[in-house]
Design an enzyme around this catalytic site. Structure first.
Site, PDB file in Angstrom:
ATOM      1  N   ASN A   9      34.598  44.504  37.608  1.00  0.00           N
ATOM      2  CA  ASN A   9      33.660  43.483  38.087  1.00  0.00           C
ATOM      3  C   ASN A   9      32.294  43.777  37.457  1.00  0.00           C
ATOM      4  O   ASN A   9      31.600  44.687  37.881  1.00  0.00           O
ATOM      5  CB  ASN A   9      33.595  43.549  39.625  1.00  0.00           C
ATOM      6  CG  ASN A   9      32.523  42.633  40.199  1.00  0.00           C
ATOM      7  OD1 ASN A   9      31.985  41.773  39.498  1.00  0.00           O
ATOM      8  ND2 ASN A   9      32.212  42.811  41.476  1.00  0.00           N
ATOM      9  N   TRP A  10      31.976  42.981  36.447  1.00  0.00           N
ATOM     10  CA  TRP A  10      30.738  43.263  35.696  1.00  0.00           C
ATOM     11  C   TRP A  10      29.478  42.825  36.434  1.00  0.00           C
ATOM     12  O   TRP A  10      28.379  43.154  36.028  1.00  0.00           O
ATOM     13  CB  TRP A  10      30.769  42.553  34.343  1.00  0.00           C
ATOM     14  CG  TRP A  10      31.843  43.014  33.409  1.00  0.00           C
ATOM     15  CD1 TRP A  10      32.751  44.025  33.610  1.00  0.00           C
ATOM     16  CD2 TRP A  10      32.126  42.485  32.110  1.00  0.00           C
ATOM     17  NE1 TRP A  10      33.570  44.150  32.523  1.00  0.00           N
ATOM     18  CE2 TRP A  10      33.210  43.211  31.586  1.00  0.00           C
ATOM     19  CE3 TRP A  10      31.562  41.460  31.349  1.00  0.00           C
ATOM     20  CZ2 TRP A  10      33.745  42.948  30.321  1.00  0.00           C
ATOM     21  CZ3 TRP A  10      32.094  41.189  30.087  1.00  0.00           C
ATOM     22  CH2 TRP A  10      33.169  41.932  29.582  1.00  0.00           C
ATOM     23  N   LYS A  11      29.664  42.030  37.476  1.00  0.00           N
ATOM     24  CA  LYS A  11      28.527  41.467  38.225  1.00  0.00           C
ATOM     25  C   LYS A  11      27.579  40.743  37.258  1.00  0.00           C
ATOM     26  O   LYS A  11      28.020  40.253  36.220  1.00  0.00           O
ATOM     27  CB  LYS A  11      27.828  42.558  39.031  1.00  0.00           C
ATOM     28  CG  LYS A  11      28.824  43.373  39.863  1.00  0.00           C
ATOM     29  CD  LYS A  11      28.203  44.213  40.925  1.00  0.00           C
ATOM     30  CE  LYS A  11      29.305  44.945  41.681  1.00  0.00           C
ATOM     31  NZ  LYS A  11      28.827  45.706  42.807  1.00  0.00           N
ATOM     32  N   HIS A  95      33.265  38.539  47.769  1.00  0.00           N
ATOM     33  CA  HIS A  95      32.633  39.841  47.514  1.00  0.00           C
ATOM     34  C   HIS A  95      31.479  40.016  48.502  1.00  0.00           C
ATOM     35  O   HIS A  95      30.790  39.046  48.834  1.00  0.00           O
ATOM     36  CB  HIS A  95      32.131  39.901  46.065  1.00  0.00           C
ATOM     37  CG  HIS A  95      31.698  41.278  45.679  1.00  0.00           C
ATOM     38  ND1 HIS A  95      30.469  41.788  46.030  1.00  0.00           N
ATOM     39  CD2 HIS A  95      32.344  42.273  45.008  1.00  0.00           C
ATOM     40  CE1 HIS A  95      30.375  43.036  45.573  1.00  0.00           C
ATOM     41  NE2 HIS A  95      31.499  43.350  44.957  1.00  0.00           N
ATOM     42  N   GLU A  97      28.596  41.021  48.129  1.00  0.00           N
ATOM     43  CA  GLU A  97      27.297  40.530  47.634  1.00  0.00           C
ATOM     44  C   GLU A  97      27.187  39.015  47.811  1.00  0.00           C
ATOM     45  O   GLU A  97      26.093  38.494  48.044  1.00  0.00           O
ATOM     46  CB  GLU A  97      27.112  40.956  46.162  1.00  0.00           C
ATOM     47  CG  GLU A  97      26.824  42.448  46.064  1.00  0.00           C
ATOM     48  CD  GLU A  97      27.320  43.123  44.794  1.00  0.00           C
ATOM     49  OE1 GLU A  97      27.613  42.431  43.802  1.00  0.00           O
ATOM     50  OE2 GLU A  97      27.426  44.373  44.802  1.00  0.00           O
ATOM     51  N   GLU A 167      36.659  46.982  50.177  1.00  0.00           N
ATOM     52  CA  GLU A 167      35.425  47.493  49.590  1.00  0.00           C
ATOM     53  C   GLU A 167      34.387  47.729  50.696  1.00  0.00           C
ATOM     54  O   GLU A 167      33.650  46.800  51.068  1.00  0.00           O
ATOM     55  CB  GLU A 167      34.848  46.471  48.617  1.00  0.00           C
ATOM     56  CG  GLU A 167      35.699  46.213  47.405  1.00  0.00           C
ATOM     57  CD  GLU A 167      34.833  45.806  46.216  1.00  0.00           C
ATOM     58  OE1 GLU A 167      34.954  46.428  45.159  1.00  0.00           O
ATOM     59  OE2 GLU A 167      34.018  44.875  46.353  1.00  0.00           O
ATOM     60  N   GLY A 173      28.120  50.588  44.867  1.00  0.00           N
ATOM     61  CA  GLY A 173      26.929  50.850  44.054  1.00  0.00           C
ATOM     62  C   GLY A 173      26.033  51.957  44.610  1.00  0.00           C
ATOM     63  O   GLY A 173      24.903  52.127  44.172  1.00  0.00           O
ATOM     64  N   SER A 213      32.085  52.433  44.338  1.00  0.00           N
ATOM     65  CA  SER A 213      31.719  53.637  43.580  1.00  0.00           C
ATOM     66  C   SER A 213      32.921  54.354  42.964  1.00  0.00           C
ATOM     67  O   SER A 213      32.954  55.582  42.887  1.00  0.00           O
ATOM     68  CB  SER A 213      30.914  54.598  44.450  1.00  0.00           C
ATOM     69  OG  SER A 213      29.668  54.021  44.795  1.00  0.00           O
ATOM     70  N   GLY A 234      33.080  48.383  39.747  1.00  0.00           N
ATOM     71  CA  GLY A 234      31.830  47.754  39.338  1.00  0.00           C
ATOM     72  C   GLY A 234      31.189  48.521  38.194  1.00  0.00           C
ATOM     73  O   GLY A 234      31.602  48.413  37.030  1.00  0.00           O
ATOM     74  N   GLY A 235      30.185  49.331  38.528  1.00  0.00           N
ATOM     75  CA  GLY A 235      29.396  50.045  37.523  1.00  0.00           C
ATOM     76  C   GLY A 235      30.224  50.747  36.450  1.00  0.00           C
ATOM     77  O   GLY A 235      29.934  50.624  35.248  1.00  0.00           O
TER      78      GLY A 235
HETATM   79  P1  PGA Z   1      30.742  49.705  42.273  1.00  0.00           P
HETATM   80  O1  PGA Z   1      31.035  48.176  42.644  1.00  0.00           O
HETATM   81  O2  PGA Z   1      31.988  50.256  41.654  1.00  0.00           O
HETATM   82  O3  PGA Z   1      29.588  49.659  41.316  1.00  0.00           O
HETATM   83  O4  PGA Z   1      30.423  50.409  43.553  1.00  0.00           O
HETATM   84  C1  PGA Z   1      32.281  47.762  43.131  1.00  0.00           C
HETATM   85  C2  PGA Z   1      32.260  46.297  43.482  1.00  0.00           C
HETATM   86  O5  PGA Z   1      31.243  45.828  44.015  1.00  0.00           O
HETATM   87  O6  PGA Z   1      33.236  45.552  43.247  1.00  0.00           O
END
Ligand code: PGA
Length: 257
Positions: A9-11, A95, A97, A167, A173, A213, A234-235
Protein backbone atom coordinates in the site's frame (compact mmCIF):
# COMPACT_ATOMS: atom_id res chain seq x y z
CA UNK A 1 -4.85 -24.27 0.98
CA UNK A 2 -5.01 -20.48 0.91
CA UNK A 3 -2.29 -18.84 -1.15
CA UNK A 4 -0.29 -16.23 0.73
CA UNK A 5 -0.45 -12.68 -0.55
CA UNK A 6 1.72 -9.65 0.09
CA UNK A 7 0.12 -6.32 -0.77
CA UNK A 8 2.04 -3.06 -0.96
CA UNK A 9 0.00 0.00 0.00
CA UNK A 10 1.95 2.97 -1.31
CA UNK A 11 -0.51 5.49 0.14
CA UNK A 12 0.02 9.06 -1.17
CA UNK A 13 3.76 8.59 -1.11
CA UNK A 14 6.09 7.90 -3.99
CA UNK A 15 6.87 10.44 -6.68
CA UNK A 16 6.29 9.17 -10.21
CA UNK A 17 9.97 8.49 -10.93
CA UNK A 18 10.44 6.55 -7.70
CA UNK A 19 7.24 4.60 -8.34
CA UNK A 20 8.35 3.66 -11.87
CA UNK A 21 11.79 2.72 -10.64
CA UNK A 22 10.29 0.44 -7.99
CA UNK A 23 8.02 -1.45 -10.39
CA UNK A 24 10.73 -1.87 -13.02
CA UNK A 25 12.77 -3.64 -10.33
CA UNK A 26 9.76 -5.70 -9.16
CA UNK A 27 8.89 -6.63 -12.71
CA UNK A 28 12.25 -8.30 -13.10
CA UNK A 29 11.98 -10.15 -9.83
CA UNK A 30 8.52 -11.24 -8.73
CA UNK A 31 8.16 -14.05 -11.27
CA UNK A 32 10.45 -16.10 -9.08
CA UNK A 33 7.84 -16.08 -6.32
CA UNK A 34 4.98 -17.99 -7.83
CA UNK A 35 3.92 -19.46 -4.48
CA UNK A 36 2.89 -16.03 -3.23
CA UNK A 37 0.57 -13.51 -4.80
CA UNK A 38 2.09 -10.03 -4.96
CA UNK A 39 -0.02 -6.91 -5.35
CA UNK A 40 0.88 -3.23 -5.45
CA UNK A 41 -1.60 -0.43 -4.75
CA UNK A 42 -0.33 2.81 -6.33
CA UNK A 43 -2.05 6.17 -5.92
CA UNK A 44 -4.93 6.42 -8.44
CA UNK A 45 -3.10 9.08 -10.47
CA UNK A 46 -0.42 6.49 -11.30
CA UNK A 47 -2.59 3.43 -11.88
CA UNK A 48 -2.40 3.48 -15.68
CA UNK A 49 1.34 4.14 -15.82
CA UNK A 50 2.11 1.40 -13.32
CA UNK A 51 -0.25 -1.08 -14.99
CA UNK A 52 1.45 -0.49 -18.33
CA UNK A 53 4.82 -1.35 -16.84
CA UNK A 54 3.47 -4.48 -15.11
CA UNK A 55 1.16 -5.66 -17.89
CA UNK A 56 2.93 -8.90 -18.82
CA UNK A 57 3.74 -9.92 -15.27
CA UNK A 58 1.93 -11.84 -12.53
CA UNK A 59 2.00 -8.84 -10.19
CA UNK A 60 -1.53 -7.79 -9.26
CA UNK A 61 -2.69 -4.19 -9.09
CA UNK A 62 -5.03 -2.67 -6.55
CA UNK A 63 -6.51 0.77 -6.07
CA UNK A 64 -6.37 2.37 -2.62
CA UNK A 65 -9.98 3.51 -2.56
CA UNK A 66 -13.12 3.95 -4.66
CA UNK A 67 -16.58 5.43 -4.27
CA UNK A 68 -19.59 3.10 -4.23
CA UNK A 69 -21.53 4.92 -6.95
CA UNK A 70 -21.08 3.77 -10.52
CA UNK A 71 -21.03 7.28 -12.03
CA UNK A 72 -22.39 10.77 -11.47
CA UNK A 73 -21.63 14.22 -10.08
CA UNK A 74 -19.10 13.22 -7.44
CA UNK A 75 -16.12 15.46 -8.11
CA UNK A 76 -12.81 13.89 -7.29
CA UNK A 77 -14.06 10.34 -6.87
CA UNK A 78 -13.15 7.14 -8.73
CA UNK A 79 -15.90 4.62 -9.49
CA UNK A 80 -15.70 0.82 -9.42
CA UNK A 81 -16.71 0.83 -13.07
CA UNK A 82 -13.67 2.95 -13.93
CA UNK A 83 -11.39 0.58 -12.04
CA UNK A 84 -12.96 -2.40 -13.79
CA UNK A 85 -12.52 -0.71 -17.18
CA UNK A 86 -8.83 -0.24 -16.42
CA UNK A 87 -8.54 -3.93 -15.43
CA UNK A 88 -7.60 -3.13 -11.87
CA UNK A 89 -8.15 -6.36 -9.95
CA UNK A 90 -8.36 -5.27 -6.33
CA UNK A 91 -9.27 -2.31 -4.18
CA UNK A 92 -8.45 -1.45 -0.58
CA UNK A 93 -11.65 -0.58 1.28
CA UNK A 94 -12.05 0.90 4.74
CA UNK A 95 -8.40 1.62 5.47
CA UNK A 96 -8.18 3.30 8.88
CA UNK A 97 -6.82 6.46 7.22
CA UNK A 98 -10.01 6.62 5.14
CA UNK A 99 -12.13 6.03 8.23
CA UNK A 100 -10.19 8.63 10.26
CA UNK A 101 -9.46 11.46 7.81
CA UNK A 102 -12.36 11.04 5.38
CA UNK A 103 -14.97 9.98 7.93
CA UNK A 104 -15.92 6.74 6.21
CA UNK A 105 -18.45 4.82 8.25
CA UNK A 106 -19.04 1.07 8.52
CA UNK A 107 -22.10 1.61 6.36
CA UNK A 108 -20.08 3.38 3.60
CA UNK A 109 -17.60 0.55 3.71
CA UNK A 110 -20.30 -2.08 3.36
CA UNK A 111 -21.70 -0.20 0.33
CA UNK A 112 -18.24 0.02 -1.21
CA UNK A 113 -17.63 -3.71 -0.70
CA UNK A 114 -20.90 -4.60 -2.44
CA UNK A 115 -20.20 -2.21 -5.26
CA UNK A 116 -16.64 -3.51 -5.76
CA UNK A 117 -17.94 -7.09 -5.92
CA UNK A 118 -20.59 -6.09 -8.45
CA UNK A 119 -17.81 -4.85 -10.75
CA UNK A 120 -15.62 -7.90 -10.25
CA UNK A 121 -13.06 -6.22 -8.02
CA UNK A 122 -11.58 -8.03 -5.02
CA UNK A 123 -12.14 -5.86 -1.94
CA UNK A 124 -9.25 -5.77 0.53
CA UNK A 125 -11.24 -4.86 3.63
CA UNK A 126 -9.34 -3.28 6.52
CA UNK A 127 -10.37 -3.51 10.15
CA UNK A 128 -8.57 -2.64 13.37
CA UNK A 129 -8.86 -0.92 16.71
CA UNK A 130 -7.17 2.21 18.09
CA UNK A 131 -4.87 2.22 21.10
CA UNK A 132 -7.51 3.31 23.58
CA UNK A 133 -9.81 0.49 22.54
CA UNK A 134 -7.00 -2.05 22.90
CA UNK A 135 -5.93 -0.70 26.29
CA UNK A 136 -9.50 -1.00 27.56
CA UNK A 137 -9.48 -4.66 26.49
CA UNK A 138 -12.11 -4.09 23.80
CA UNK A 139 -10.07 -4.89 20.68
CA UNK A 140 -11.88 -8.16 19.88
CA UNK A 141 -15.39 -6.79 20.23
CA UNK A 142 -14.51 -3.65 18.23
CA UNK A 143 -13.03 -5.60 15.34
CA UNK A 144 -15.88 -8.13 15.45
CA UNK A 145 -18.34 -5.24 15.06
CA UNK A 146 -16.41 -3.89 12.06
CA UNK A 147 -16.33 -7.33 10.42
CA UNK A 148 -20.05 -7.90 10.98
CA UNK A 149 -20.85 -4.48 9.50
CA UNK A 150 -18.61 -5.18 6.49
CA UNK A 151 -20.28 -8.54 5.82
CA UNK A 152 -23.85 -7.24 6.08
CA UNK A 153 -26.06 -8.63 3.28
CA UNK A 154 -23.18 -10.50 1.62
CA UNK A 155 -23.78 -14.12 0.64
CA UNK A 156 -21.28 -16.94 0.94
CA UNK A 157 -20.15 -16.56 -2.64
CA UNK A 158 -19.38 -12.85 -2.10
CA UNK A 159 -17.63 -13.44 1.21
CA UNK A 160 -15.27 -16.01 -0.29
CA UNK A 161 -14.02 -13.36 -2.74
CA UNK A 162 -12.92 -10.96 0.00
CA UNK A 163 -9.49 -10.38 1.45
CA UNK A 164 -9.51 -9.01 5.00
CA UNK A 165 -6.65 -7.19 6.67
CA UNK A 166 -6.37 -6.82 10.42
CA UNK A 167 -4.55 -3.53 10.88
CA UNK A 168 -4.48 -2.22 14.45
CA UNK A 169 -4.39 1.57 14.08
CA UNK A 170 -1.77 1.97 16.79
CA UNK A 171 0.62 -0.18 14.76
CA UNK A 172 0.24 1.67 11.43
CA UNK A 173 3.24 3.77 10.51
CA UNK A 174 4.31 3.93 14.16
CA UNK A 175 6.99 1.25 14.30
CA UNK A 176 4.94 -0.44 17.07
CA UNK A 177 4.08 -3.92 15.89
CA UNK A 178 1.24 -6.04 17.15
CA UNK A 179 2.85 -9.38 18.06
CA UNK A 180 2.15 -12.36 15.83
CA UNK A 181 0.39 -14.05 18.74
CA UNK A 182 -1.95 -11.12 19.38
CA UNK A 183 -2.65 -10.65 15.66
CA UNK A 184 -3.33 -14.37 15.32
CA UNK A 185 -5.84 -14.23 18.18
CA UNK A 186 -7.80 -11.45 16.47
CA UNK A 187 -7.58 -13.19 13.10
CA UNK A 188 -8.94 -16.43 14.66
CA UNK A 189 -11.83 -14.37 16.01
CA UNK A 190 -12.41 -12.87 12.54
CA UNK A 191 -12.59 -16.40 11.07
CA UNK A 192 -15.07 -17.42 13.76
CA UNK A 193 -17.17 -14.32 12.98
CA UNK A 194 -17.18 -15.19 9.27
CA UNK A 195 -18.18 -18.77 10.10
CA UNK A 196 -21.06 -17.60 12.30
CA UNK A 197 -22.21 -15.14 9.62
CA UNK A 198 -21.77 -17.48 6.66
CA UNK A 199 -20.24 -20.96 6.73
CA UNK A 200 -17.17 -22.95 7.66
CA UNK A 201 -16.10 -23.00 4.03
CA UNK A 202 -16.19 -19.18 3.79
CA UNK A 203 -14.20 -18.88 6.96
CA UNK A 204 -11.63 -21.37 5.62
CA UNK A 205 -11.37 -19.76 2.20
CA UNK A 206 -11.09 -16.06 3.02
CA UNK A 207 -7.56 -14.74 3.14
CA UNK A 208 -6.86 -12.65 6.22
CA UNK A 209 -3.73 -10.53 6.43
CA UNK A 210 -1.86 -8.64 9.10
CA UNK A 211 -0.85 -5.01 8.56
CA UNK A 212 0.89 -2.43 10.73
CA UNK A 213 4.61 -1.62 10.64
CA UNK A 214 5.41 -4.87 8.79
CA UNK A 215 9.15 -5.09 8.12
CA UNK A 216 11.41 -7.92 7.03
CA UNK A 217 12.79 -8.20 10.57
CA UNK A 218 9.42 -8.63 12.30
CA UNK A 219 7.14 -10.33 9.79
CA UNK A 220 8.28 -13.88 10.53
CA UNK A 221 6.52 -13.53 13.85
CA UNK A 222 3.21 -13.14 11.98
CA UNK A 223 3.55 -15.17 8.82
CA UNK A 224 4.55 -18.30 10.76
CA UNK A 225 0.91 -18.60 11.91
CA UNK A 226 -1.09 -20.70 9.48
CA UNK A 227 -4.08 -18.44 10.00
CA UNK A 228 -2.25 -15.32 8.77
CA UNK A 229 -2.28 -15.37 5.00
CA UNK A 230 0.05 -12.48 4.28
CA UNK A 231 0.66 -8.82 4.89
CA UNK A 232 -0.65 -5.40 3.95
CA UNK A 233 2.57 -3.45 3.89
CA UNK A 234 2.82 0.33 3.89
CA UNK A 235 6.19 2.02 4.37
CA UNK A 236 8.28 -1.10 3.76
CA UNK A 237 6.62 -1.72 0.38
CA UNK A 238 8.31 1.40 -1.01
CA UNK A 239 11.74 -0.08 -0.50
CA UNK A 240 12.45 -2.72 -3.14
CA UNK A 241 14.88 -4.80 -1.06
CA UNK A 242 12.60 -4.77 2.00
CA UNK A 243 9.52 -5.64 -0.02
CA UNK A 244 11.28 -8.57 -1.68
CA UNK A 245 12.49 -9.85 1.70
CA UNK A 246 8.91 -9.73 3.03
CA UNK A 247 7.65 -11.58 -0.08
CA UNK A 248 10.36 -14.19 0.44
CA UNK A 249 9.37 -14.73 4.08
CA UNK A 250 5.83 -15.52 2.92
CA UNK A 251 7.19 -17.74 0.16
CA UNK A 252 9.35 -19.74 2.59
CA UNK A 253 6.49 -20.26 5.02
CA UNK A 254 4.21 -21.33 2.19
CA UNK A 255 6.68 -24.10 1.38
CA UNK A 256 6.59 -25.31 5.03
CA UNK A 257 2.82 -25.45 5.54
P1 PGA B 1 2.68 0.60 7.56
O1 PGA B 1 1.24 0.78 6.89
O2 PGA B 1 3.22 -0.72 7.11
O3 PGA B 1 3.49 1.76 7.06
O4 PGA B 1 2.48 0.62 9.04
C1 PGA B 1 0.36 -0.29 6.74
C2 PGA B 1 -0.96 0.17 6.17
O5 PGA B 1 -1.42 1.25 6.55
O6 PGA B 1 -1.58 -0.51 5.32
Amino acid sequence: MRKKIIIGNWKMNPGLTDAQDLVFKLKNYAFKNKQVDVCVCPPSAYLVTIMNILKDTSILIGAQNMFYKEEGAFTGETSPKMLRDLNVGMVIIGHSERRQFFHETDQDINLKIKSALKFGLVPIVCVGEDLQTREKGNAESWVKGQVEAALKDLNQNDIEKLILAYEPIWAIGTGKVCSGEDANKIIEMIRATIKAHSSESSSNNVRILYGGSVKSDNFNDHIKFENIDGGLVGGASLNFEEFIKIINLANNVHALH
